[in-house]
Design a protein around this motif. Structure first.
Motif, short mmCIF file in Angstrom:
data_model
loop_
_atom_site.label_atom_id
_atom_site.label_comp_id
_atom_site.label_asym_id
_atom_site.label_seq_id
_atom_site.Cartn_x
_atom_site.Cartn_y
_atom_site.Cartn_z
N LEU A 139 56.79 46.13 -103.39
CA LEU A 139 56.33 46.27 -102.01
C LEU A 139 56.37 47.73 -101.56
O LEU A 139 55.42 48.24 -100.96
CB LEU A 139 57.23 45.41 -101.11
CG LEU A 139 56.71 45.07 -99.73
CD1 LEU A 139 55.50 44.16 -99.82
CD2 LEU A 139 57.79 44.40 -98.90
N VAL A 140 57.48 48.39 -101.88
CA VAL A 140 57.64 49.80 -101.50
C VAL A 140 56.53 50.64 -102.12
O VAL A 140 55.89 51.46 -101.45
CB VAL A 140 59.03 50.32 -101.94
CG1 VAL A 140 59.10 51.84 -101.90
CG2 VAL A 140 60.13 49.73 -101.05
N GLU A 141 56.29 50.41 -103.40
CA GLU A 141 55.26 51.19 -104.11
C GLU A 141 53.88 50.93 -103.50
O GLU A 141 53.07 51.84 -103.33
CB GLU A 141 55.27 50.87 -105.59
CG GLU A 141 56.42 51.55 -106.31
CD GLU A 141 56.56 51.08 -107.75
OE1 GLU A 141 55.66 50.37 -108.24
OE2 GLU A 141 57.59 51.41 -108.36
N PRO A 178 65.36 41.64 -97.09
CA PRO A 178 64.29 41.42 -98.07
C PRO A 178 64.48 42.22 -99.35
O PRO A 178 63.87 41.90 -100.37
CB PRO A 178 63.03 41.89 -97.32
CG PRO A 178 63.53 42.87 -96.33
CD PRO A 178 64.91 42.43 -95.94
N ARG A 181 60.83 42.59 -106.44
CA ARG A 181 59.76 42.34 -105.48
C ARG A 181 59.72 43.45 -104.43
O ARG A 181 58.66 43.94 -104.05
CB ARG A 181 59.99 40.99 -104.81
CG ARG A 181 58.91 40.60 -103.87
CD ARG A 181 59.14 39.21 -103.29
NE ARG A 181 58.20 38.95 -102.21
CZ ARG A 181 58.34 39.39 -100.98
NH1 ARG A 181 59.39 40.11 -100.64
NH2 ARG A 181 57.43 39.11 -100.06
N TRP A 182 60.91 43.85 -103.97
CA TRP A 182 61.00 44.89 -102.95
C TRP A 182 60.43 46.22 -103.46
O TRP A 182 59.73 46.93 -102.75
CB TRP A 182 62.44 45.05 -102.50
CG TRP A 182 62.60 46.01 -101.35
CD1 TRP A 182 63.19 47.23 -101.38
CD2 TRP A 182 62.14 45.82 -100.00
NE1 TRP A 182 63.13 47.81 -100.14
CE2 TRP A 182 62.49 46.97 -99.28
CE3 TRP A 182 61.48 44.78 -99.35
CZ2 TRP A 182 62.20 47.12 -97.92
CZ3 TRP A 182 61.17 44.94 -98.00
CH2 TRP A 182 61.53 46.08 -97.30
N GLU A 183 60.75 46.52 -104.70
CA GLU A 183 60.27 47.77 -105.29
C GLU A 183 58.74 47.77 -105.36
O GLU A 183 58.09 48.78 -105.07
CB GLU A 183 60.88 47.95 -106.68
CG GLU A 183 60.64 49.32 -107.31
CD GLU A 183 61.12 50.48 -106.43
OE1 GLU A 183 60.47 51.53 -106.46
OE2 GLU A 183 62.13 50.30 -105.71
#
Lengths: 183, 114
Positions: free
Chosen positions: B23-25, B13, B19-21
């Motif tokens: 999500l992480v945040e 993912p 997008r992943w960043e």
């Protein structure tokens, strides 16, 4: 990430260091996602489960007694969350006149187009443990010792699961001309 | 053949970095808030722990003292009721014939008239 670095981050997070929280999420969210995907099947669902599990893990970070083993501890939380999620889905999906326990496997493997869809369909033919082994080993790069410790199996079993999973996946992927073939 | 890794990168993912960043945040932020809430609740419990224990100890002492007093009263009452029996028994053993006034005095005490 080396275990020592993870342990240092966990200790900092336990002391309330916000930056350590961010670093732990960045380093381990994908692992949580891989394990969740191995259990629940659908990528979107796996993402939700992984997020919830990560939040729970960090909320209770001071209960992580061995900071160096944070990844294995997280995997346990993800697996529990995934099982709870499957139970909820089982209850939601079963018609009112049917006993929920009669439904064996509610893991669903979606018809996603392209290479990703083919892989998901092929993974769907494996057992949940084999899926988690192959995802942790081949996607996350974990060693068999790490996989075995986190999943509560022996290293020998981990190797065996991986061997059989790879053989099954290759067989599926090589023989699958049509995307989303029947399971 | 099976010693080679299966290329599962298509399932990764984090390939969509933006997008992943996000999500992480989002997850880090949720986790941080949850942690702070938990600590706040923990602090509240810690803050109330000592007064709570003090109140519980005071209540326990009061209950214990009450029970003790009540037991003493009961013992005293029991003692005053047992006395006539002892007196009568003493007369019987020693073959004494007490005066009527004495008998009435002793039995009157057993009726709680004192």
């Amino acid at each position: 990430m080396p275990a020592a670095d993870t342990a240092a981050l966990v200790v900092r997070a336990q002391r309330g260091d916000r930056a350590a929280f961010d670093a732990l999420v960045r380093a381990h969210l994908r692992t949580a996602y891989s394990v969740a995907l191995g259990v629940v099947g659908r990528p979107a669902d796996a993402e939700d489960v992984a997020q919830d599990a990560m939040v729970i893990a960090l909320e209770r970070i001071d209960t992580c007694r061995d900071p160096a083993r944070f990844p294995g501890w997280l995997v346990q939380i993800v697996r529990n969350q995934s099982k709870n999620w499957l139970d909820r889905r089982r209850l939601r999906d079963v018609p009112a006149d049917q006993n929920p326990t009669e439904q064996a496997d509610h893991t669903s493997w979606p018809d996603v187009a392209g290479e990703k869809g083919r892989l998901l369909q092929a993974l769907g033919r494996l057992s949940p443990v084999a899926r988690q082994v192959v995802l942790l080993h081949d996607l996350e790069g974990w060693t068999h010792a790490e996989v075995a410790s986190s999943l509560g199996i022996s290293e020998v079993m981990s190797r065996q699961h991986l061997f059989l999973a790879r053989r099954e996946l290759r067989s599926q992927l090589d023989g699958q001309a049509v995307v989303g073939g029947s399971p | 053949m099976n010693d080679e890794k299966i290329d599962l990168s298509v399932l990764d993912p984090s390939r969509d970095e933006e997008r992943w960043e996000r999500l992480v945040e989002s997850v880090a932020s949720r986790a941080w808030s949850a942690r702070r809430r938990r600590l706040t609740v923990g602090n509240q419990l810690t803050a109330w722990a000592r007064p709570g224990l003090a109140i519980a100890a005071a209540v326990a002492i009061a209950v214990w003292a009450g029970a003790l007093t009540s037991a003493e009263k009961r013992a005293a009452a029991t003692g005053s009721q047992a006395e006539p029996a002892f007196v009568l028994a003493g007369w019987a053993v020693s073959d004494q014939v007490p005066e009527t006034s004495k008998i009435l005095e002793v039995l009157g005490g057993s009726n709680g008239s004192d």
